[in-house]
Design a protein around this motif. Sequence first.
Motif, PDB file in Angstrom:
ATOM      1  N   ASP A 192       0.595  -1.045  -0.030  1.00 55.15           N
ATOM      2  CA  ASP A 192       0.010   0.048   0.176  1.00 55.15           C
ATOM      3  C   ASP A 192       0.997   1.273  -0.012  1.00 55.15           C
ATOM      4  O   ASP A 192       0.426   2.306  -0.433  1.00 55.15           O
ATOM      5  N   GLU A 198       6.529 -13.700  -9.147  1.00 59.46           N
ATOM      6  CA  GLU A 198       6.824 -13.965  -7.410  1.00 59.46           C
ATOM      7  C   GLU A 198       7.112 -15.029  -7.009  1.00 59.46           C
ATOM      8  O   GLU A 198       7.882 -15.239  -5.916  1.00 59.46           O
ATOM      9  N   GLU A 199       6.286 -16.101  -7.504  1.00 55.59           N
ATOM     10  CA  GLU A 199       6.359 -17.300  -7.056  1.00 55.59           C
ATOM     11  C   GLU A 199       7.762 -17.938  -7.237  1.00 55.59           C
ATOM     12  O   GLU A 199       8.470 -18.867  -6.655  1.00 55.59           O
ATOM     13  N   GLN A 218       2.310 -12.771 -10.928  1.00 53.96           N
ATOM     14  CA  GLN A 218       2.176 -14.155  -9.839  1.00 53.96           C
ATOM     15  C   GLN A 218       3.334 -15.107 -10.291  1.00 53.96           C
ATOM     16  O   GLN A 218       3.890 -15.449  -9.204  1.00 53.96           O
ATOM     17  N   ARG A 267      -1.487  -9.885 -14.459  1.00 53.45           N
ATOM     18  CA  ARG A 267      -1.434 -10.403 -12.909  1.00 53.45           C
ATOM     19  C   ARG A 267      -1.067 -11.807 -13.140  1.00 53.45           C
ATOM     20  O   ARG A 267       0.008 -12.242 -12.083  1.00 53.45           O
ATOM     21  N   GLY A 270       1.680  -8.086   1.645  1.00 56.41           N
ATOM     22  CA  GLY A 270       0.425  -7.853   0.553  1.00 56.41           C
ATOM     23  C   GLY A 270       0.490  -8.402  -0.778  1.00 56.41           C
ATOM     24  O   GLY A 270       1.457  -9.168  -0.949  1.00 56.41           O
ATOM     25  N   ASP A 271      -0.369  -8.168  -1.374  1.00 60.13           N
ATOM     26  CA  ASP A 271      -0.568  -8.653  -2.862  1.00 60.13           C
ATOM     27  C   ASP A 271       0.175  -7.808  -3.748  1.00 60.13           C
ATOM     28  O   ASP A 271      -0.122  -6.909  -4.533  1.00 60.13           O
ATOM     29  N   VAL A 272       1.471  -8.234  -3.962  1.00 64.46           N
ATOM     30  CA  VAL A 272       2.588  -7.766  -4.984  1.00 64.46           C
ATOM     31  C   VAL A 272       2.147  -7.656  -6.331  1.00 64.46           C
ATOM     32  O   VAL A 272       2.093  -6.928  -7.013  1.00 64.46           O
ATOM     33  N   ALA A 273       1.248  -8.929  -6.791  1.00 60.98           N
ATOM     34  CA  ALA A 273       0.997  -8.993  -8.203  1.00 60.98           C
ATOM     35  C   ALA A 273      -0.124  -7.966  -8.470  1.00 60.98           C
ATOM     36  O   ALA A 273       0.035  -7.460  -9.490  1.00 60.98           O
ATOM     37  N   GLY A 274      -1.218  -7.858  -7.565  1.00 57.42           N
ATOM     38  CA  GLY A 274      -2.197  -6.984  -7.602  1.00 57.42           C
ATOM     39  C   GLY A 274      -1.576  -5.415  -7.738  1.00 57.42           C
ATOM     40  O   GLY A 274      -2.058  -4.680  -8.315  1.00 57.42           O
ATOM     41  N   THR A 275      -0.501  -5.342  -6.538  1.00 56.93           N
ATOM     42  CA  THR A 275      -0.149  -3.922  -6.749  1.00 56.93           C
ATOM     43  C   THR A 275       0.795  -3.512  -8.090  1.00 56.93           C
ATOM     44  O   THR A 275       0.494  -2.353  -8.576  1.00 56.93           O
TER      45      THR A 275
END
Length: 180
Positions: A7, A175-176, A172, A168, A115-120
């Motif tokens: 955020d 990130e994985e 993701q 997205r 938090g949601d890195v991919a969404g960010t």
Amino acid sequence: MHAALVDYILDLSQNSLEAQSSLVIVDFCENDNKISLFISDNGCGMSPMVLAKAVDPFSTDPRKHPLRSTGFGLPFVKQAVEATQGEFEISSKEGVGTSVKCIFNASHPDAPPLGDVAGTVLTLLTFGGTYELKFNRTRGDKSYSISRNEILAELGTINDAASLLAIREYVQMLEEETLL
């Protein structure tokens, strides 16, 4: 305060875009029990007077928010960093741009979750306007980089559901891979 570390990335990046930046660079690293954020831009920058007030919650840049007298974004970031006994630094030069460095102590009990890195990243890429965003992510000895211009060149658009889903899923996957 924000719920997650990403955020703060969104908040700082939005500040950059509101400052008419054509280039925003986000470096997001997790190493040695530290989470580091470095966000720099080539926006309008701040005068020394405005910069001195930038972390005062009861002050805001009247050019940016003419109807508000408070600005909590930077003060909240600074407070969250300091709550983890981390480091916060901001520098800016009018007409050149602004840089913000945040180093969180990841093992501190007050450290926010990632938090949601991919969404960010998806949100960062789809803010309105014409700009380049470079998102550089490092976790230990693994890293990846994403460029908004490269994504646009590859997909042609980021405004339809298929493109948004593809971006997205791609982030993701990256990130994985950094977790392995």
